[in-house]
Motif scaffolding. Structure first.
Motif, mmCIF file in Angstrom:
data_model
loop_
_atom_site.group_PDB
_atom_site.id
_atom_site.type_symbol
_atom_site.label_atom_id
_atom_site.label_comp_id
_atom_site.label_asym_id
_atom_site.label_seq_id
_atom_site.Cartn_x
_atom_site.Cartn_y
_atom_site.Cartn_z
ATOM 1 N N GLU A 195 0.825 -1.208 0.000
ATOM 2 C CA GLU A 195 0.000 0.000 0.000
ATOM 3 C C GLU A 195 0.859 1.258 0.000
ATOM 4 O O GLU A 195 0.542 2.245 -0.667
ATOM 5 C CB GLU A 195 -0.923 -0.011 1.215
ATOM 6 N N ARG A 196 1.962 1.221 0.719
ATOM 7 C CA ARG A 196 2.855 2.387 0.774
ATOM 8 C C ARG A 196 3.582 2.614 -0.549
ATOM 9 O O ARG A 196 4.026 3.728 -0.837
ATOM 10 C CB ARG A 196 3.887 2.206 1.891
ATOM 11 N N LEU A 197 3.691 1.561 -1.351
ATOM 12 C CA LEU A 197 4.435 1.675 -2.610
ATOM 13 C C LEU A 197 3.545 2.018 -3.795
ATOM 14 O O LEU A 197 4.048 2.268 -4.887
ATOM 15 C CB LEU A 197 5.184 0.365 -2.894
ATOM 16 N N VAL A 198 2.217 2.033 -3.573
ATOM 17 C CA VAL A 198 1.303 2.345 -4.672
ATOM 18 C C VAL A 198 1.606 3.716 -5.259
ATOM 19 O O VAL A 198 1.587 3.916 -6.478
ATOM 20 C CB VAL A 198 -0.163 2.271 -4.182
ATOM 21 N N GLY A 199 1.886 4.694 -4.391
ATOM 22 C CA GLY A 199 2.179 6.046 -4.866
ATOM 23 C C GLY A 199 3.400 6.081 -5.769
ATOM 24 O O GLY A 199 3.416 6.772 -6.793
ATOM 25 N N LEU A 200 4.433 5.312 -5.407
ATOM 26 C CA LEU A 200 5.638 5.267 -6.236
ATOM 27 C C LEU A 200 5.336 4.652 -7.598
ATOM 28 O O LEU A 200 5.853 5.113 -8.624
ATOM 29 C CB LEU A 200 6.738 4.470 -5.536
ATOM 30 N N PHE A 201 4.523 3.592 -7.618
ATOM 31 C CA PHE A 201 4.118 2.993 -8.894
ATOM 32 C C PHE A 201 3.438 4.042 -9.772
ATOM 33 O O PHE A 201 3.713 4.147 -10.973
ATOM 34 C CB PHE A 201 3.140 1.832 -8.653
ATOM 35 N N GLN A 202 2.537 4.835 -9.176
ATOM 36 C CA GLN A 202 1.775 5.812 -9.953
ATOM 37 C C GLN A 202 2.662 6.923 -10.476
ATOM 38 O O GLN A 202 2.530 7.355 -11.625
ATOM 39 C CB GLN A 202 0.645 6.398 -9.087
ATOM 40 N N VAL A 203 3.586 7.398 -9.650
ATOM 41 C CA VAL A 203 4.488 8.462 -10.084
ATOM 42 C C VAL A 203 5.398 7.962 -11.211
ATOM 43 O O VAL A 203 5.610 8.653 -12.216
ATOM 44 C CB VAL A 203 5.323 8.987 -8.908
ATOM 45 N N ALA A 204 5.940 6.758 -11.047
ATOM 46 C CA ALA A 204 6.822 6.205 -12.082
ATOM 47 C C ALA A 204 6.064 6.014 -13.392
ATOM 48 O O ALA A 204 6.570 6.346 -14.475
ATOM 49 C CB ALA A 204 7.413 4.879 -11.613
ATOM 50 N N ALA A 205 4.839 5.490 -13.302
ATOM 51 C CA ALA A 205 4.036 5.286 -14.517
ATOM 52 C C ALA A 205 3.720 6.613 -15.188
ATOM 53 O O ALA A 205 3.705 6.710 -16.424
ATOM 54 C CB ALA A 205 2.751 4.546 -14.167
ATOM 55 N N SER A 206 3.466 7.648 -14.394
ATOM 56 C CA SER A 206 3.164 8.967 -14.964
ATOM 57 C C SER A 206 4.375 9.547 -15.678
ATOM 58 O O SER A 206 4.244 10.183 -16.730
ATOM 59 C CB SER A 206 2.685 9.918 -13.862
ATOM 60 N N ALA A 207 5.557 9.350 -15.107
ATOM 61 C CA ALA A 207 6.775 9.825 -15.761
ATOM 62 C C ALA A 207 6.947 9.157 -17.122
ATOM 63 O O ALA A 207 7.357 9.803 -18.102
ATOM 64 C CB ALA A 207 7.994 9.554 -14.879
ATOM 65 N N VAL A 208 6.610 7.881 -17.189
ATOM 66 C CA VAL A 208 6.695 7.172 -18.471
ATOM 67 C C VAL A 208 5.670 7.722 -19.453
ATOM 68 O O VAL A 208 5.965 7.931 -20.642
ATOM 69 C CB VAL A 208 6.491 5.658 -18.255
ATOM 70 N N ARG A 209 4.434 7.966 -18.990
ATOM 71 C CA ARG A 209 3.390 8.523 -19.864
ATOM 72 C C ARG A 209 3.799 9.886 -20.408
ATOM 73 O O ARG A 209 3.564 10.193 -21.587
ATOM 74 C CB ARG A 209 2.083 8.657 -19.096
ATOM 75 N N ILE A 210 4.411 10.702 -19.568
ATOM 76 C CA ILE A 210 4.859 12.023 -20.016
ATOM 77 C C ILE A 210 5.895 11.877 -21.123
ATOM 78 O O ILE A 210 5.842 12.556 -22.150
ATOM 79 C CB ILE A 210 5.433 12.826 -18.834
ATOM 80 N N THR A 211 6.828 10.947 -20.926
ATOM 81 C CA THR A 211 7.872 10.740 -21.934
ATOM 82 C C THR A 211 7.293 10.180 -23.222
ATOM 83 O O THR A 211 7.686 10.573 -24.328
ATOM 84 C CB THR A 211 8.953 9.793 -21.383
ATOM 85 N N GLU A 212 6.340 9.251 -23.108
ATOM 86 C CA GLU A 212 5.717 8.684 -24.304
ATOM 87 C C GLU A 212 4.909 9.739 -25.063
ATOM 88 O O GLU A 212 4.886 9.730 -26.304
ATOM 89 C CB GLU A 212 4.831 7.505 -23.904
ATOM 90 N N ALA A 213 4.264 10.645 -24.326
ATOM 91 C CA ALA A 213 3.548 11.730 -24.999
ATOM 92 C C ALA A 213 4.525 12.654 -25.718
ATOM 93 O O ALA A 213 4.254 13.131 -26.829
ATOM 94 C CB ALA A 213 2.720 12.522 -23.984
ATOM 95 N N ALA A 214 5.669 12.907 -25.087
ATOM 96 C CA ALA A 214 6.702 13.712 -25.745
ATOM 97 C C ALA A 214 7.187 13.019 -27.019
ATOM 98 O O ALA A 214 7.443 13.666 -28.046
ATOM 99 C CB ALA A 214 7.872 13.948 -24.784
ATOM 100 N N ALA A 215 7.315 11.693 -26.963
ATOM 101 C CA ALA A 215 7.728 10.944 -28.154
ATOM 102 C C ALA A 215 6.684 11.064 -29.269
ATOM 103 O O ALA A 215 7.033 11.147 -30.454
ATOM 104 C CB ALA A 215 7.963 9.480 -27.799
ATOM 105 N N ASP A 216 5.407 11.090 -28.908
ATOM 106 C CA ASP A 216 4.357 11.291 -29.915
ATOM 107 C C ASP A 216 4.508 12.661 -30.584
ATOM 108 O O ASP A 216 4.263 12.808 -31.791
ATOM 109 C CB ASP A 216 2.971 11.186 -29.265
ATOM 110 N N ILE A 217 4.907 13.660 -29.800
ATOM 111 C CA ILE A 217 5.156 14.982 -30.378
ATOM 112 C C ILE A 217 6.348 14.918 -31.333
ATOM 113 O O ILE A 217 6.314 15.467 -32.437
ATOM 114 C CB ILE A 217 5.418 16.010 -29.246
ATOM 115 N N ALA A 218 7.394 14.226 -30.909
ATOM 116 C CA ALA A 218 8.586 14.112 -31.759
ATOM 117 C C ALA A 218 8.269 13.396 -33.071
ATOM 118 O O ALA A 218 8.864 13.700 -34.115
ATOM 119 C CB ALA A 218 9.683 13.370 -30.999
ATOM 120 N N ARG A 219 7.336 12.471 -33.041
ATOM 121 C CA ARG A 219 6.997 11.727 -34.262
ATOM 122 C C ARG A 219 6.314 12.609 -35.298
ATOM 123 O O ARG A 219 6.258 12.245 -36.475
ATOM 124 C CB ARG A 219 6.132 10.517 -33.916
#
Length: 399
Positions: free
Chosen positions: A73-97
């Motif tokens: 339960e304490r690590l759920v927040g870390l999972f969400q933050v890490a996943a969001s960082a990946v989503r941000i990068t993937e969205a940036a990659a969509d812009i680059a494309r």
């Protein structure tokens, strides 16, 4: 698809690299579209591949760390933050494309940016360059050219916020931020070649609809960049105030994207190719994804999900932070222009936005004065933000 083999990694280091990679990817992606720069776009796609590798290791490390339900339960927040960082990068990659596909965006997008806006430079250090073998401290690029190196890629992995003792080598890829004159100098010194000059626009005219659309896309870009930075700041300092600002930005982003779609549909057929108009819509959609991912980080704070101490320590290791600084009446900042504040020795901060009684001003003009009672949203080194808070005379409400 790249095969990934698990290797034990320090969670703290992974979180820092995920955050820094996502922020760099956003910077590079928007610059790639603005200047139609395929080299910057290529770097974003490399960062996307890197964060997917990091996410795999972060997931395994966090799973191994949770031996009981309360630990999970304490690590759920870390999972969400890490996943969001990946989503941000993937969205940036969509812009680059957008650049990689050759679609591009209408010329009005470039004209919608402020003339004084800084830009990024990406260059590979040549073997005969005077930069090869030199320490950053000795080169003094920031003092001589106004360009600050924000990342170096020596052997396939990025080094963020390089320090003065770091030494450049032939073959290193460098990314710097600064004024156009400065980046032309740095590019020439690094590569021995002249900085590529974009072709002048051949568009004879543009409709009012497409001009409004381009302005809106620039505002969406500002909102996305600000939302991502604020979200990381909110999580770092457990600040409900910054987290709520992220939600406000996301709502405004939704409204902007809706208006943009209407204006693109209304645009004249002879202004911009269908591919370029589609590029605008893709750019807006990716910006909205960045805002949505930032909201996911902010909600970790607002839901009072406890983040383990390792998270705060990880973001403290990052070289840049986001904070909201209130300008006190009669303080040294009261009446100071944005340009004077940003160039003041000892701060090294960038003013992302100013909140006054009439709302937010994104990417404020350099000659805009700061006034008592306004809130400055700034990005920069923690020590610089602390110094700015002291000069402001009214504390730092972002912490």
């Amino acid at each position: 698809m790249r095969e990934i083999t698990y290797e034990p990694r320090n969670v703290r280091e992974i979180l820092v690299e995920l955050k820094d990679s996502s922020e760099l990817a956003v910077d590079l992606a928007y610059s790639a579209v603005r200047y139609d720069d395929r080299s910057l776009a290529d770097e974003v796609l490399e960062l996307e591949s890197r964060v997917n590798y990091l996410q795999y290791h972060a997931r395994i490390a966090l799973m191994l760390a949770a031996k009981r339900a309360e630990e999970a339960e304490r690590l759920v927040g870390l999972f969400q933050v890490a996943a969001s960082a990946v989503r941000i990068t993937e969205a940036a990659a969509d812009i680059a494309r957008i650049v990689r596909s050759g679609d591009g965006v209408p010329d009005a997008f470039e004209r919608a940016f402020p003339d004084a806006d800084e830009r990024l430079v990406r260059a590979t250090v040549a073997a005969d360059s005077d930069l090869a073998g030199a320490r950053l401290r000795d080169l003094e690029l920031d003092r001589e050219t106004g360009v600050v190196l924000i990342a170096i890629r020596p052997d396939g992995e990025w080094s963020f916020a390089p320090e003065g003792d770091d030494r450049l080598s032939a073959g290193d890829v460098i990314v710097g931020r600064g004024p156009r004159e400065g980046i032309e100098t740095v590019y020439r010194r690094a590569t021995g070649e002249s900085f590529p000059t974009p072709q002048p626009s051949t568009a004879a005219a543009e409709s009012e609809a497409i001009a409004r659309a381009a302005d809106t896309v620039v505002e969406l870009k500002d909102m996305a960049e600000l939302a991502a930075g604020l979200a990381y700041g909110a999580a770092r300092f457990d600040s409900d105030a910054l987290a709520r600002e992220v939600l406000t930005l996301e709502e405004a982003s939704d409204a902007h994207e809706t208006r943009l779609e209407t204006w693109v549909i209304e645009a004249d057929d002879d202004v911009g190719s269908p591919e370029q108009l589609r590029g605008l819509l893709h750019l807006a959609a990716a910006s909205e994804v960045i805002c949505d991912a930032a909201v996911d980080i902010a909600e970790v704070v607002l839901r009072e999900v406890e983040l383990p101490p390792v998270f705060g320590a990880a973001l403290a290791d990052s070289e840049e932070a986001i904070a909201a600084v209130s300008v006190g009446a009669g303080s040294d900042l009261d009446g100071t222009t944005v340009a004077a504040l940003e160039f003041e020795e000892g701060t090294g901060v960038v003013v992302l936005a100013i909140r006054a009684d009439d709302g937010w001003t994104f990417d404020p003009d350099a000659d805009r004065p700061c006034s008592a009672g306004e809130t400055l949203l700034v990005r920069g080194p923690p020590l610089g933000i602390d110094h700015l808070s002291e000069v402001a005379g009214d504390g730092d409400e972002g912490l």
